[in-house]
Design a protein around this motif. Structure first.
Motif, PDB file in Angstrom:
ATOM      1  N   ARG A 120      -6.448  -9.262   5.268  1.00  0.00           N
ATOM      2  CA  ARG A 120      -6.502 -10.684   4.919  1.00  0.00           C
ATOM      3  C   ARG A 120      -5.178 -11.162   4.324  1.00  0.00           C
ATOM      4  O   ARG A 120      -4.731 -12.278   4.600  1.00  0.00           O
ATOM      5  CB  ARG A 120      -7.640 -10.935   3.928  1.00  0.00           C
ATOM      6  CG  ARG A 120      -9.016 -10.809   4.551  1.00  0.00           C
ATOM      7  CD  ARG A 120     -10.063 -11.379   3.644  1.00  0.00           C
ATOM      8  NE  ARG A 120     -11.304 -11.601   4.361  1.00  0.00           N
ATOM      9  CZ  ARG A 120     -12.243 -12.440   3.968  1.00  0.00           C
ATOM     10  NH1 ARG A 120     -12.080 -13.130   2.860  1.00  0.00           N
ATOM     11  NH2 ARG A 120     -13.352 -12.576   4.659  1.00  0.00           N
ATOM     12  N   ILE A 121      -4.581 -10.322   3.495  1.00  0.00           N
ATOM     13  CA  ILE A 121      -3.282 -10.695   2.934  1.00  0.00           C
ATOM     14  C   ILE A 121      -2.267 -10.914   4.052  1.00  0.00           C
ATOM     15  O   ILE A 121      -1.498 -11.879   4.047  1.00  0.00           O
ATOM     16  CB  ILE A 121      -2.791  -9.606   1.958  1.00  0.00           C
ATOM     17  CG1 ILE A 121      -3.665  -9.603   0.691  1.00  0.00           C
ATOM     18  CG2 ILE A 121      -1.331  -9.824   1.590  1.00  0.00           C
ATOM     19  CD1 ILE A 121      -3.374  -8.462  -0.259  1.00  0.00           C
ATOM     20  N   GLN A 122      -2.264 -10.028   5.036  1.00  0.00           N
ATOM     21  CA  GLN A 122      -1.324 -10.143   6.142  1.00  0.00           C
ATOM     22  C   GLN A 122      -1.560 -11.414   6.949  1.00  0.00           C
ATOM     23  O   GLN A 122      -0.616 -12.054   7.424  1.00  0.00           O
ATOM     24  CB  GLN A 122      -1.420  -8.921   7.050  1.00  0.00           C
ATOM     25  CG  GLN A 122      -0.440  -8.915   8.200  1.00  0.00           C
ATOM     26  CD  GLN A 122       0.995  -9.079   7.737  1.00  0.00           C
ATOM     27  OE1 GLN A 122       1.437  -8.397   6.820  1.00  0.00           O
ATOM     28  NE2 GLN A 122       1.733  -9.993   8.363  1.00  0.00           N
ATOM     29  N   LYS A 123      -2.837 -11.791   7.107  1.00  0.00           N
ATOM     30  CA  LYS A 123      -3.168 -12.979   7.882  1.00  0.00           C
ATOM     31  C   LYS A 123      -3.034 -14.262   7.075  1.00  0.00           C
ATOM     32  O   LYS A 123      -3.200 -15.364   7.622  1.00  0.00           O
ATOM     33  CB  LYS A 123      -4.602 -12.874   8.420  1.00  0.00           C
ATOM     34  CG  LYS A 123      -4.800 -11.766   9.444  1.00  0.00           C
ATOM     35  CD  LYS A 123      -6.257 -11.689   9.862  1.00  0.00           C
ATOM     36  CE  LYS A 123      -6.492 -10.577  10.866  1.00  0.00           C
ATOM     37  NZ  LYS A 123      -7.942 -10.443  11.226  1.00  0.00           N
ATOM     38  N   GLY A 124      -2.753 -14.145   5.778  1.00  0.00           N
ATOM     39  CA  GLY A 124      -2.657 -15.329   4.941  1.00  0.00           C
ATOM     40  C   GLY A 124      -3.996 -15.901   4.558  1.00  0.00           C
ATOM     41  O   GLY A 124      -4.094 -17.072   4.150  1.00  0.00           O
ATOM     42  N   VAL A 131      -9.726  -4.266   4.447  1.00  0.00           N
ATOM     43  CA  VAL A 131      -9.971  -5.685   4.697  1.00  0.00           C
ATOM     44  C   VAL A 131      -9.109  -6.541   3.773  1.00  0.00           C
ATOM     45  O   VAL A 131      -8.586  -7.582   4.172  1.00  0.00           O
ATOM     46  CB  VAL A 131     -11.466  -6.019   4.510  1.00  0.00           C
ATOM     47  CG1 VAL A 131     -11.709  -7.514   4.661  1.00  0.00           C
ATOM     48  CG2 VAL A 131     -12.308  -5.256   5.533  1.00  0.00           C
ATOM     49  N   LEU A 132      -8.940  -6.087   2.537  1.00  0.00           N
ATOM     50  CA  LEU A 132      -8.103  -6.819   1.580  1.00  0.00           C
ATOM     51  C   LEU A 132      -6.699  -7.035   2.139  1.00  0.00           C
ATOM     52  O   LEU A 132      -6.183  -8.164   2.153  1.00  0.00           O
ATOM     53  CB  LEU A 132      -8.032  -6.041   0.266  1.00  0.00           C
ATOM     54  CG  LEU A 132      -7.004  -6.521  -0.763  1.00  0.00           C
ATOM     55  CD1 LEU A 132      -7.376  -7.892  -1.297  1.00  0.00           C
ATOM     56  CD2 LEU A 132      -6.870  -5.517  -1.903  1.00  0.00           C
ATOM     57  N   PHE A 133      -6.079  -5.963   2.636  1.00  0.00           N
ATOM     58  CA  PHE A 133      -4.699  -6.092   3.107  1.00  0.00           C
ATOM     59  C   PHE A 133      -4.611  -6.739   4.488  1.00  0.00           C
ATOM     60  O   PHE A 133      -3.600  -7.364   4.815  1.00  0.00           O
ATOM     61  CB  PHE A 133      -4.003  -4.731   3.069  1.00  0.00           C
ATOM     62  CG  PHE A 133      -3.618  -4.330   1.670  1.00  0.00           C
ATOM     63  CD1 PHE A 133      -2.439  -4.785   1.111  1.00  0.00           C
ATOM     64  CD2 PHE A 133      -4.461  -3.541   0.905  1.00  0.00           C
ATOM     65  CE1 PHE A 133      -2.093  -4.459  -0.186  1.00  0.00           C
ATOM     66  CE2 PHE A 133      -4.125  -3.201  -0.396  1.00  0.00           C
ATOM     67  CZ  PHE A 133      -2.942  -3.658  -0.953  1.00  0.00           C
ATOM     68  N   GLN A 177       0.868  -1.177   0.000  1.00  0.00           N
ATOM     69  CA  GLN A 177       0.000   0.000   0.000  1.00  0.00           C
ATOM     70  C   GLN A 177       0.905   1.226   0.000  1.00  0.00           C
ATOM     71  O   GLN A 177       1.613   1.468   0.974  1.00  0.00           O
ATOM     72  CB  GLN A 177      -0.903   0.015   1.238  1.00  0.00           C
ATOM     73  CG  GLN A 177      -1.997  -1.040   1.229  1.00  0.00           C
ATOM     74  CD  GLN A 177      -2.890  -0.924   2.453  1.00  0.00           C
ATOM     75  OE1 GLN A 177      -2.498  -1.279   3.555  1.00  0.00           O
ATOM     76  NE2 GLN A 177      -4.095  -0.422   2.267  1.00  0.00           N
ATOM     77  N   THR A 178       0.869   1.986  -1.087  1.00  0.00           N
ATOM     78  CA  THR A 178       1.788   3.104  -1.202  1.00  0.00           C
ATOM     79  C   THR A 178       1.072   4.416  -1.479  1.00  0.00           C
ATOM     80  O   THR A 178       0.315   4.536  -2.438  1.00  0.00           O
ATOM     81  CB  THR A 178       2.856   2.846  -2.288  1.00  0.00           C
ATOM     82  OG1 THR A 178       3.671   4.002  -2.432  1.00  0.00           O
ATOM     83  CG2 THR A 178       2.224   2.491  -3.637  1.00  0.00           C
ATOM     84  N   ASP A 186       0.487 -10.598  -3.787  1.00  0.00           N
ATOM     85  CA  ASP A 186      -0.966 -10.523  -3.960  1.00  0.00           C
ATOM     86  C   ASP A 186      -1.452  -9.216  -4.580  1.00  0.00           C
ATOM     87  O   ASP A 186      -2.108  -9.238  -5.620  1.00  0.00           O
ATOM     88  CB  ASP A 186      -1.665 -10.741  -2.612  1.00  0.00           C
ATOM     89  CG  ASP A 186      -1.513 -12.158  -2.100  1.00  0.00           C
ATOM     90  OD1 ASP A 186      -1.460 -13.077  -2.940  1.00  0.00           O
ATOM     91  OD2 ASP A 186      -1.427 -12.345  -0.884  1.00  0.00           O
ATOM     92  N   ALA A 187      -1.192  -8.077  -3.932  1.00  0.00           N
ATOM     93  CA  ALA A 187      -1.838  -6.849  -4.401  1.00  0.00           C
ATOM     94  C   ALA A 187      -1.012  -5.608  -4.113  1.00  0.00           C
ATOM     95  O   ALA A 187      -0.321  -5.526  -3.091  1.00  0.00           O
ATOM     96  CB  ALA A 187      -3.221  -6.697  -3.753  1.00  0.00           C
TER      97      ALA A 187
END
Length: 474
Positions: free
Chosen positions: A234-238, A230-232, A141-142, A156-157
């Protein structure tokens, strides 16, 4: 390790003469790299690398990226482990690794590779990031200036945030989902993406395109939103964020009633019965199963509501005891567009406020023989609107805090006041902030505040959500 001005600038001249290809193109994205720019920021004959980087930031990427390339030739490589948050300017002369998420709040320069086993987040404009080697992360996220002279590989994103800074990659950019949003993203190598939302996409377009590959809880077609937070998370939590297979694209229905919603309704007959001048084009909401139709011209006329049998407000309005607090309140926001409906019960009286966000509103009152009968009517209205509206308490999903503005027109000069509930805090335009143990207590205090304002001669003027509300926009 100190940088010596004479040696540094001499090496910078030599490096500048050798720059070419994608590296030069990336460094030149914000303007040509100039030795004179570095010299003007070399304030002492000897400087710490982080001091020079801090002097160049915030600002365009060209000079700070150029300085990093020169440092790589002068400083001995030393690897580092990063944890949690980078809050002070830092130069890593070798490779850097974070075993979890990394939040960058200050300039960070890595002269080698940067590997983040989690989500990498920067905080522009204070967080200029330069990586001369390869940069890898699970998600990115930038919102700041971010330069990678090697390859950028994000599992992922990638999300671009705001349009003031840039994400620049000299090598290849690889990720499954790239959402540029309104951020400047440039890749001078090859871009490998499965899903790419380009700069300037609208929220509605983003949600519609994302419906084909992101799980449903990560987008909202009606609100035209992607839920990046929520997207990130979830990415962090796998946790999964992508659908197993591509899905049919969902398209947001228009704000105005569709032909299907109007089917079978005698719009011409309803308009002809309207107590105020109205036209068929003034229909802003229709419910075929009940025959209900709302008519208005935003900013010009107040709402007219035909409930399927009659227009509300034709009978004399029952009196309301302004000394009492509402027995219960239900607030609805239209899933499409900005229509709202708020229903209050005061004993045996039901009061309805219908209108637009930051626009016209009308109030209707209905009297019943008993409080139980009024409560049953409120439950009926809840069921009636549940399909087309979302029920809200302190905020409109995806939009912001729900602000109530009240007006008192009885004096020589009109007076206005407003209030919102932020979490467990009641905030008013008068500067009051009352903290409570839970949201329910804060909402109870809001009812007391509303009752006191009614006693002082104020009536509800409008419901608003951020960014229009005076309090919600702070």
């Amino acid at each position: 390790m100190l940088l010596i001005q004479e040696e540094f600038l001499s090496r910078a001249e030599a490096v500048r003469a050798r720059l070419d290809g994608a590296t030069l193109e990336a460094l030149s994205h914000h303007g040509d790299p100039e030795v004179s720019e570095l010299a003007s920021n070399f304030r002492d004959p000897r400087m710490e690398p982080s001091q020079l980087i801090q002097a160049l930031c915030p600002g365009p990427l060209s000079p700070v990226g150029f300085a990093a390339v020169v440092m790589r030739e002068l400083l001995a490589p030393e690897d580092a482990v990063l944890e949690g948050t980078v809050s002070e300017a830092r130069v890593i002369t070798g490779n850097a690794r974070a075993s979890g998420p990394l939040r960058v709040e200050a300039p960070l320069v890595v002269l080698g590779d940067l590997e983040v086993a989690g989500v990498l987040e920067d905080c522009g404009p204070d967080s200029t990031v330069v990586v001369l080697g390869r940069c890898t992360a699970w998600g990115l996220q930038t919102s700041g200036n971010f330069l990678v002279l090697g390859d950028l590989v994000v599992r992922d994103a990638i999300q671009g945030i705001h349009n003031d800074e840039s994400l620049i990659v000299a090598g290849d950019l690889t990720t499954r989902f790239l959402d540029e949003n309104d951020h400047d993203v440039a890749c001078y190598g090859k871009a490998h993406t499965e899903h790419h939302l380009e700069n300037g996409r609208s929220g509605e377009t983003a949600a519609s395109l994302a419906s084909t590959f992101l799980l449903p809880e990560l987008w909202d077609i009606d609100l035209g939103e992607l839920n990046h937070d929520v997207l990130f998370e979830r990415i962090q939590k796998g946790e999964p964020v992508f659908t197993a297979t591509l899905q049919p694209r969902r398209v947001r229905e228009p704000d105005a009633p569709t032909a299907e919603e109007l089917q079978g309704l005698d719009i011409a007959g309803i308009v002809a019965r309207a107590p105020e001048d109205a036209h068929a084009k003034d229909v802003v909401y229709a419910q075929r199963k009940t025959g209900e139709v709302w008519l208005t011209r935003p900013g010009i006329r107040a709402m007219q509501i035909f409930d399927g049998n009659r227009f509300l407000g034709q009978e004399p309005q029952p009196a309301l005891d302004v000394k009492q607090r509402a027995s219960e309140r239900v607030t609805f926001w239209r899933k499409r567009g900005d229509l709202f409906l708020e229903v209050e019960r005061f004993g045996a009286v039901v009061q309805l406020h219908a209108g637009y966000n930051n626009g016209s509103m009308r109030t209707f009152r209905l009297a019943f023989e008993t409080s139980d009968a009024a409560a049953r009517e409120l439950r009926r209205l809840e069921s009636r609107y549940a399909e087309d509206f979302v029920r809200v308490t302190t905020g409109v999903p995806g939009r912001g805090p729900l602000e109530r503005e009240l007006a008192n027109y009885s004096g020589p000069k009109a007076q206005y006041t407003s209030a919102i509930v932020e979490g467990t805090t009641l905030v008013t335009r008068e500067g009051e902030r009352q903290q409570f143990d839970d949201e329910a207590s804060a909402l109870g205090a809001l009812e007391e505040w509303l009752a006191s304002k009614r006693q002082a001669g104020f009536d509800l003027k409008i419901l608003e959500w951020k960014p229009y509300g005076l309090l919600g926009s702070r």
